[in-house]
Every structure is written in structure tokens, then in C-alpha cells.
Motif scaffolding. Structure first.
Motif, PDB file in Angstrom:
ATOM      1  N   PRO A 170      -2.165  33.668 -59.732  1.00  0.00           N
ATOM      2  CA  PRO A 170      -1.869  32.876 -60.927  1.00  0.00           C
ATOM      3  C   PRO A 170      -0.535  33.283 -61.550  1.00  0.00           C
ATOM      4  O   PRO A 170      -0.129  34.442 -61.487  1.00  0.00           O
ATOM      5  CB  PRO A 170      -3.021  33.184 -61.885  1.00  0.00           C
ATOM      6  CG  PRO A 170      -4.048  33.867 -61.071  1.00  0.00           C
ATOM      7  CD  PRO A 170      -3.385  34.437 -59.861  1.00  0.00           C
ATOM      8  N   CYS A 171       0.117  32.319 -62.143  1.00  0.00           N
ATOM      9  CA  CYS A 171       1.405  32.561 -62.787  1.00  0.00           C
ATOM     10  C   CYS A 171       1.196  33.343 -64.088  1.00  0.00           C
ATOM     11  O   CYS A 171       0.449  32.907 -64.958  1.00  0.00           O
ATOM     12  CB  CYS A 171       2.093  31.228 -63.080  1.00  0.00           C
ATOM     13  SG  CYS A 171       3.765  31.398 -63.701  1.00  0.00           S
ATOM     14  N   PRO A 172       1.854  34.497 -64.219  1.00  0.00           N
ATOM     15  CA  PRO A 172       1.714  35.266 -65.457  1.00  0.00           C
ATOM     16  C   PRO A 172       2.272  34.483 -66.658  1.00  0.00           C
ATOM     17  O   PRO A 172       3.180  33.659 -66.505  1.00  0.00           O
ATOM     18  CB  PRO A 172       2.565  36.517 -65.211  1.00  0.00           C
ATOM     19  CG  PRO A 172       2.776  36.584 -63.738  1.00  0.00           C
ATOM     20  CD  PRO A 172       2.718  35.178 -63.244  1.00  0.00           C
ATOM     21  N   SER A 173       1.760  34.755 -67.801  1.00  0.00           N
ATOM     22  CA  SER A 173       2.209  34.099 -69.028  1.00  0.00           C
ATOM     23  C   SER A 173       3.699  34.342 -69.241  1.00  0.00           C
ATOM     24  O   SER A 173       4.189  35.458 -69.085  1.00  0.00           O
ATOM     25  CB  SER A 173       1.415  34.639 -70.216  1.00  0.00           C
ATOM     26  OG  SER A 173       1.858  34.043 -71.399  1.00  0.00           O
ATOM     27  N   GLY A 174       4.431  33.284 -69.581  1.00  0.00           N
ATOM     28  CA  GLY A 174       5.859  33.403 -69.825  1.00  0.00           C
ATOM     29  C   GLY A 174       6.706  33.411 -68.565  1.00  0.00           C
ATOM     30  O   GLY A 174       7.902  33.671 -68.616  1.00  0.00           O
ATOM     31  N   HIS A 175       6.086  33.161 -67.428  1.00  0.00           N
ATOM     32  CA  HIS A 175       6.796  33.148 -66.155  1.00  0.00           C
ATOM     33  C   HIS A 175       6.716  31.774 -65.507  1.00  0.00           C
ATOM     34  O   HIS A 175       5.861  30.961 -65.865  1.00  0.00           O
ATOM     35  CB  HIS A 175       6.211  34.196 -65.204  1.00  0.00           C
ATOM     36  CG  HIS A 175       6.553  35.594 -65.590  1.00  0.00           C
ATOM     37  ND1 HIS A 175       6.039  36.208 -66.706  1.00  0.00           N
ATOM     38  CD2 HIS A 175       7.367  36.502 -65.006  1.00  0.00           C
ATOM     39  CE1 HIS A 175       6.513  37.430 -66.795  1.00  0.00           C
ATOM     40  NE2 HIS A 175       7.331  37.636 -65.771  1.00  0.00           N
ATOM     41  N   ILE A 176       7.597  31.550 -64.520  1.00  0.00           N
ATOM     42  CA  ILE A 176       7.612  30.323 -63.737  1.00  0.00           C
ATOM     43  C   ILE A 176       7.937  30.683 -62.294  1.00  0.00           C
ATOM     44  O   ILE A 176       8.501  31.745 -62.032  1.00  0.00           O
ATOM     45  CB  ILE A 176       8.666  29.316 -64.276  1.00  0.00           C
ATOM     46  CG1 ILE A 176      10.043  29.966 -64.378  1.00  0.00           C
ATOM     47  CG2 ILE A 176       8.241  28.725 -65.605  1.00  0.00           C
ATOM     48  CD1 ILE A 176      11.164  29.023 -64.742  1.00  0.00           C
ATOM     49  N   PRO A 177       7.584  29.812 -61.344  1.00  0.00           N
ATOM     50  CA  PRO A 177       7.995  30.067 -59.956  1.00  0.00           C
ATOM     51  C   PRO A 177       9.502  29.895 -59.813  1.00  0.00           C
ATOM     52  O   PRO A 177      10.083  28.963 -60.361  1.00  0.00           O
ATOM     53  CB  PRO A 177       7.253  28.997 -59.152  1.00  0.00           C
ATOM     54  CG  PRO A 177       6.198  28.461 -60.053  1.00  0.00           C
ATOM     55  CD  PRO A 177       6.704  28.653 -61.443  1.00  0.00           C
ATOM     56  N   LEU A 178      10.146  30.804 -59.084  1.00  0.00           N
ATOM     57  CA  LEU A 178      11.592  30.765 -58.868  1.00  0.00           C
ATOM     58  C   LEU A 178      11.900  30.724 -57.378  1.00  0.00           C
ATOM     59  O   LEU A 178      11.173  31.301 -56.573  1.00  0.00           O
ATOM     60  CB  LEU A 178      12.259  32.001 -59.476  1.00  0.00           C
ATOM     61  CG  LEU A 178      12.030  32.274 -60.956  1.00  0.00           C
ATOM     62  CD1 LEU A 178      12.708  33.564 -61.372  1.00  0.00           C
ATOM     63  CD2 LEU A 178      12.530  31.116 -61.795  1.00  0.00           C
ATOM     64  N   HIS A 179      12.989  30.044 -57.023  1.00  0.00           N
ATOM     65  CA  HIS A 179      13.468  29.985 -55.643  1.00  0.00           C
ATOM     66  C   HIS A 179      14.570  31.036 -55.472  1.00  0.00           C
ATOM     67  O   HIS A 179      15.598  30.963 -56.138  1.00  0.00           O
ATOM     68  CB  HIS A 179      14.011  28.588 -55.329  1.00  0.00           C
ATOM     69  CG  HIS A 179      12.954  27.533 -55.320  1.00  0.00           C
ATOM     70  ND1 HIS A 179      12.509  26.899 -56.455  1.00  0.00           N
ATOM     71  CD2 HIS A 179      12.250  27.002 -54.295  1.00  0.00           C
ATOM     72  CE1 HIS A 179      11.584  26.029 -56.129  1.00  0.00           C
ATOM     73  NE2 HIS A 179      11.402  26.064 -54.825  1.00  0.00           N
ATOM     74  N   ASN A 180      14.347  31.988 -54.584  1.00  0.00           N
ATOM     75  CA  ASN A 180      15.302  33.083 -54.395  1.00  0.00           C
ATOM     76  C   ASN A 180      16.686  32.610 -53.970  1.00  0.00           C
ATOM     77  O   ASN A 180      17.690  33.189 -54.365  1.00  0.00           O
ATOM     78  CB  ASN A 180      14.774  34.079 -53.360  1.00  0.00           C
ATOM     79  CG  ASN A 180      13.519  34.781 -53.830  1.00  0.00           C
ATOM     80  OD1 ASN A 180      13.342  35.041 -55.013  1.00  0.00           O
ATOM     81  ND2 ASN A 180      12.630  35.088 -52.895  1.00  0.00           N
ATOM     82  N   ASN A 181      16.746  31.566 -53.143  1.00  0.00           N
ATOM     83  CA  ASN A 181      18.036  31.107 -52.634  1.00  0.00           C
ATOM     84  C   ASN A 181      18.616  29.939 -53.425  1.00  0.00           C
ATOM     85  O   ASN A 181      19.683  29.435 -53.081  1.00  0.00           O
ATOM     86  CB  ASN A 181      17.939  30.752 -51.147  1.00  0.00           C
ATOM     87  CG  ASN A 181      17.018  29.577 -50.876  1.00  0.00           C
ATOM     88  OD1 ASN A 181      16.487  28.941 -51.784  1.00  0.00           O
ATOM     89  ND2 ASN A 181      16.814  29.280 -49.601  1.00  0.00           N
ATOM     90  N   GLY A 182      17.909  29.474 -54.454  1.00  0.00           N
ATOM     91  CA  GLY A 182      18.406  28.396 -55.287  1.00  0.00           C
ATOM     92  C   GLY A 182      18.218  27.010 -54.695  1.00  0.00           C
ATOM     93  O   GLY A 182      18.631  26.019 -55.294  1.00  0.00           O
ATOM     94  N   VAL A 183      17.593  26.905 -53.526  1.00  0.00           N
ATOM     95  CA  VAL A 183      17.355  25.608 -52.892  1.00  0.00           C
ATOM     96  C   VAL A 183      15.981  25.118 -53.325  1.00  0.00           C
ATOM     97  O   VAL A 183      14.961  25.670 -52.926  1.00  0.00           O
ATOM     98  CB  VAL A 183      17.454  25.711 -51.349  1.00  0.00           C
ATOM     99  CG1 VAL A 183      17.188  24.363 -50.700  1.00  0.00           C
ATOM    100  CG2 VAL A 183      18.805  26.263 -50.942  1.00  0.00           C
TER     101      VAL A 183
END
Length: 160
Positions: free
Chosen positions: A68-81
Motif C-alpha cells: 500500500p502507498c504510504p500516506s503523503g506518498h505517490i508512485p514515482l517513475h525512476n527514469n521519468g518515462v
């Protein structure tokens, strides 16, 4: 290494997601079609009990494989794509991390890349080199005096 499949969280009887970002229907045993939304992210159309819902691919992968996504966080793309939803390319981070990534990858919408921008880079350079009051310059470029002040003080358009 073989593609690993895990049930989609919240849709366990119906769909599976892989560590490569693919999604398949368990009932029909076929891959779901990827669509790219206007922001450039992959999404899938889930249909359960005559209800349809678009689900983002990166959210399916992170929730299933990382948790589960922790509070205050979002999924991020490491390479920006944005359409690269491989598990190795995804992590959770804060909005601040997301902005830092966008700056690093050159995908931050600043200057003329911002769809709300009224000025070009050349106009900004001209504003900085002009003498006169902010009010006078603002009238010439059809912007506010506050906008001119921020440009001259490098609060905005600091990338040039």
C-alpha cells in the motif's frame, strides 16, 4: 528471468498484474489493452459486475508488488518515462521527490513548456534587460506588474 504475476489488489478474482507492468484478465485469460491517457500514463479499463473503471498501470504494479502507498506518498517513475511501469522503474516517494525527479529528468513544465505561459524565453530576457517601471513593461507585454517583478527578481523563469 520470467515475468512474475500477482493478483491486482482489490480485483483479486478478476485481474493479475506483472512485474513488467502488464495486466491480464483471469476470467478470459488474455492481456488487457494498454491505453495512454493525455498525461502520458498507461491505464487499463477494468470491468467488474457491469461497472467499468480506469486504473493507472503504475498504481497496480506498486500496490501489488511493493504494498500500500504510504500516506503523503505517490508512485514515482525512476527514469521519468510515464509509460514505463516495470517494477524496477517504480518506487514510492513524496511530491517533493516527484518534483526533484522532474527537474533531474528535464520533464518539469517550466517556461514555454508550461501551457499557461504567456511569454517566450526571448521576451523574458527582453524584460530583464529593459529599464522602466514594472507597470510600463507589463503594459507592453500584456502581463501584470507582479509578473514583471517576479521575472526581474528571478522568482519565476529562473531557468534562463
Amino acid at each position: 528471468m520470467a515475468e512474475r504475476w500477482i493478483d491486482c489488489v482489490g480485483y483479486e478474482p478478476f485481474y493479475e498484474v506483472s512485474d513488467l507492468g502488464n495486466v491480464r484478465s483471469k476470467r478470459r485469460n488474455r492481456m488487457l489493452k494498454k491505453t495512454i491517457n493525455k498525461e502520458g500514463y498507461v491505464q487499463y479499463l477494468f470491468s467488474v459486475n457491469a461497472r467499468k473503471k480506469n486504473i493507472m498501470g503504475h498504481q497496480l504494479v506498486t500496490t501489488a508488488f511493493i504494498g500500500p502507498c504510504p500516506s503523503g506518498h505517490i508512485p514515482l517513475h525512476n527514469n521519468g518515462v510515464r509509460h514505463d511501469n516495470r517494477l524496477t522503474n517504480l518506487r514510492y516517494g513524496t511530491f517533493k521527490d516527484n518534483t526533484a525527479d522532474a527537474i533531474q529528468h528535464g520533464t518539469l513544465c517550466v517556461g514555454v513548456r508550461n501551457h499557461l505561459s504567456k511569454l517566450t524565453e526571448q521576451e523574458v530576457l527582453t524584460i530583464r534587460s529593459m529599464s522602466g517601471t514594472n507597470v510600463q513593461i507589463a503594459k507592453l507585454f500584456n502581463v501584470t506588474k507582479g509578473n514583471v517583478s517576479q521575472i526581474r527578481n528571478r522568482v519565476t523563469w529562473k531557468h534562463i
